[in-house]
Design an enzyme around this catalytic site. Structure first.
Site, PDB file in Angstrom:
ATOM      1  N   ASP A 348       0.837  -1.190   0.000  1.00 34.29           N
ATOM      2  CA  ASP A 348       0.000   0.000   0.000  1.00 34.29           C
ATOM      3  C   ASP A 348       0.880   1.251   0.000  1.00 34.29           C
ATOM      4  OD1 ASP A 348      -2.656   1.358   0.495  1.00 34.29           O
ATOM      5  OD2 ASP A 348      -1.602   1.971   2.308  1.00 34.29           O
ATOM      6  N   GLU A 384       1.616  -0.541  -4.982  1.00 36.71           N
ATOM      7  CA  GLU A 384       0.695   0.538  -5.294  1.00 36.71           C
ATOM      8  C   GLU A 384       1.597   1.750  -5.491  1.00 36.71           C
ATOM      9  OE1 GLU A 384      -3.407   2.515  -3.605  1.00 36.71           O
ATOM     10  OE2 GLU A 384      -1.774   2.222  -2.187  1.00 36.71           O
TER      11      GLU A 384
END
Length: 729
Positions: A348, A384
């Protein structure tokens, strides 16, 4: 209440955390700033026993307690400087969670005791004790019978990823016993695994399962943290997803889930949040690292260290430039691979981990450590590739061994299918692997994790049903969630009884799924998209641990499930759709007698596209010829094959478009394999140069006809299901 201290031996400084060896437990905690560290053992009735750790090696405080067994609750109290202006926030009145805790128990009760400063007076230390209000670490039994477990190790080129939420996917599943729903055991249930197998999924990418915290602000609104991007324990599986207990049983249950998925040939990828923690900014709580060694674990503002650098939008950023924090991250990654048997990670806001100093640096220490690590470097690594800091959008800029969530793929594919002008050229690049982003860094099409929808944003059904977000249930007056959704409601906002609108929405869902599954790169499907899941227009379900976000299996669109499974089968059968290298496209202008290139872009009249055509800006229909010559692989039955040629036509026009198929140099005859309009059955055949048409808002896939091929090879059961599913939708 304080009990008498147990026997303690010196122990060792490594490994960090609480390590049970079959007889007793070694405890080790890093803190460079500490003046005193006390290990606190907590009994069932809340009685606390404090054990001073007097052995210190390399700033690691350690001791071995021969009588401590699995199930023991524990925490730490750290005595050291309290000087927020200097970035120092030690407070021995706060029981702290071990950053290396392998399991946790208890939930936080929000109030003054969870904060090291006095409300309204940020520089004044609060000395109220939080023993009864915080969560504890748990000593676990590390032993598990992994006999027979084998990681599937599916190559990325053959992978189909399914982004899933442990609770959301299983909470309403009718075949899962009620007491198991929403848990790791539920995800391992045969009925859930059977659905994944039917779809052809090779890997589940689980939204955060590291222990996370339920936010005080959400609780006050009667909401809860659902997504889980609020980590506090990088080694502990989230206790709330365990059916069997919270005193270490969650670890065994998680391992059992992994073993069951592996047995089914499905990999487990974890969505991990190493960019920040649940402790927030200078006004946030003191739960763990903030009270252990604040400046080592967090990025502080250089000239104002009482404040935190925030590249994540959550209040803090982990200090990936500090060797001890880097060790924490790497130790965590290795633990999940070696002890929990997971097969990869999706990072993330990974750009934050690349900020060694200020700028994003793909050669930062974190990526160097991953590159040389013999364990972590061998699993699937997905970034990401952005954060909210300056220069944070880094799609295409990660190191060679990394794959990336391709946000440009999502945006372009959405734009194309809603009829946005001027998207044709970029659309062509995205569906062929985004060579403009990845080829120059030595990567291949598998570097692109393609997705149209993910947990953050509209579901697929909502993408074709809403022009605007509808987030009223979140309690933020509709101000939360993205405004730029690139969606199209197909003619009506939200639910409608108009059969034409509903038919168009069904077709558009098929268009998106077919585009995704026939693109070069690695497809990722959001859980529930294959059965028409809706969140009623909510594009930010982070706080909706409710039926808004859970998968309603009783409302599943069975025809869409069949269609999705058939498309995955087509991809699996034909390596042309999952090439290991980028297309060459030469010669761009083919002379008489020259071979047809590996890819040719075609106008509806069968003429190859010219630079002028790409720049026209108004095209909404395009064909692509995929040359299967020399493309070798195995089909779904494990048989070696040399693939065929394919023609794929994409049309975002509002009306049917007349086509002329290319001449016999491409193929003499073509079989219809997919028609998302539902107008043709698989197996219909067209001659080279014949007129044809592609329906409004639809995709037509044609395969080179081979008269000597067995009938069941020409139209497999999976592909026959495509026709029936589109006709019944």
């Amino acid at each position: 209440m304080q009990a008498s201290a147990p026997q303690v031996w010196p122990g060792t400084a490594y490994p960090l955390g609480a390590t049970f060896d079959g007889n007793g437990t070694n405890f080790a905690l890093f803190s460079e700033i500490a003046e005193k560290v006390e290990l606190c053992l907590v009994d069932d009735d809340g009685t606390e026993t404090r054990v001073p750790l007097t052995e210190v090696d390399g700033y690691v405080w350690h001791g071995y307690l021969p009588g401590v067994q699995p199930g023991q609750r524990y925490g730490y109290r750290v005595t050291g400087p309290w000087d927020p202006a200097a970035g120092q926030r030690c407070n021995p009145n706060k029981l702290l969670l071990d950053p290396y805790a392998k399991a946790t128990t208890g939930d936080i009760r929000w109030g003054q005791s969870m904060f090291s400063y006095t409300f309204g007076k940020e520089d004044e230390r609060d000395d109220s004790d939080n023993l009864a209000d915080t969560m504890y670490g748990v000593v676990i039994n590390p032993f598990f019978d992994w006999t027979g477990d084998r990681a599937p190790r599916t190559p990325l080129a053959e992978s189909v990823i399914y982004e899933a939420h442990v609770k959301g996917l299983t909470k309403l599943h009718p075949d899962v016993p009620e007491e198991l729903r929403g848990t790791y055991d539920a995800l391992a249930h045969p009925s859930v695994i059977a659905h994944l197998k039917k779809l052809g999924i090779t890997a589940v990418e689980l939204m955060p399962v590291h222990q996370f915290v339920d936010d005080d602000g959400l609780q006050q609104k009667g909401l809860h943290n659902y997504w889980g991007y609020n980590t506090i324990g990088f080694f502990a599986p989230h206790a709330g997803y365990a059916a069997s207990g919270r005193l270490g049983q969650q670890v065994q249950e998680f391992k059992g889930m992994v073993r069951a998925l592996h047995t089914a040939g499905i990999e487990v990828i974890l969505d991990v949040v190493y960019n920040h923690t649940a402790e927030g900014n200078h006004l946030g709580p003191t739960i763990s690292m903030k009270g252990i060694d604040n400046a080592a674990y967090y990025r502080l503002v250089d000239d104002q260290p009482e404040y935190y650098m925030d590249y994540t939008g959550t209040g803090n950023s982990l200090n990936a430039g500090d060797p001890h924090t880097l060790q924490l991250i790497m130790d965590s990654l290795r633990y999940w691979v070696t002890e929990m048997h997971v097969d990869g990670f999706r990072f993330d806001l990974a750009a934050t981990l690349a900020r060694e100093f200020y700028e994003v640096d793909r050669l930062s220490a974190f990526f160097e450590l991953v590159q040389q690590d013999p364990i972590v470097s061998q699993v699937k690594l997905i970034a990401e590739p952005w954060d909210v800091g300056p220069g944070g959008y880094q799609v295409g800029n990660f190191p060679p061994q990394w794959a990336e969530w391709n946000g440009k793929y999502r945006d372009t594919v959405r734009d194309f299918w809603r009829g946005e002008p001027g998207t044709l050229g970029e659309f062509a690049s995205r569906i062929t692997g985004s060579s403009d982003l990845y080829e120059q860094t030595g990567r291949r099409p598998v570097a692109s994790i393609n997705f149209v929808t993910a947990h953050d944003g509209f579901t697929l059904r909502d993408l074709v049903s809403y022009n605007e977000k509808h987030n009223e249930a979140n309690g933020e007056d509709g101000k939360d969630g993205a405004d730029d959704n690139r969606s199209w409601n197909s003619g009506a906002e939200g639910p409608t009884d108009d059969p034409a609108v509903n038919a168009l929405r069904a077709r558009q869902q098929r268009d998106f799924l077919a585009t995704l599954l026939l693109s070069q790169g690695v497809p990722m499907i959001l859980h529930g998209d294959e059965l028409g899941r809706t969140q009623n227009g909510n594009n930010n379900g982070y706080a909706q641990d409710s039926e808004i976000t859970w998968v309603h299996w009783d409302q599943a669109d069975q025809s869409l499930i069949e269609f999705t499974a058939a498309l995955v089968g087509l991809r699996r059968e034909h390596p042309t759709f999952r090439r290991s290298r980028f297309f060459d496209g030469r010669p761009v202008r083919r002379g008489e007698g020259e071979p047809v290139p590996d890819i040719v872009w075609l106008k509806p009249d069968a003429d190859p596209m010219t630079p002028e055509d790409w720049e026209a800006g108004f095209g909404r229909t395009i064909g692509v010829y995929l040359n299967g010559q020399g493309i070798r692989g195995k089909d779904a039955r494990g048989q070696r094959i040399v693939d065929r040629h394919f023609l794929v036509y994409f049309s975002a026009h509002d009306e049917d478009v007349q086509l002329t198929l290319p001449d016999a140099d491409y193929a003499a005859e073509w079989d219809v394999m997919v028609d998302t309009s539902g107008e043709r059955l698989g197996g219909d055949t067209f001659m080279a140069g014949a007129p044809c048409d592609v329906g409004a808002h639809s995709i037509l896939v044609l395969c080179e006809h081979r008269p000597d091929a067995p009938t069941d090879d020409a139209v497999s059961p999976e592909l026959a299901a495509i026709a029936s599913s589109t006709r019944t939708a």
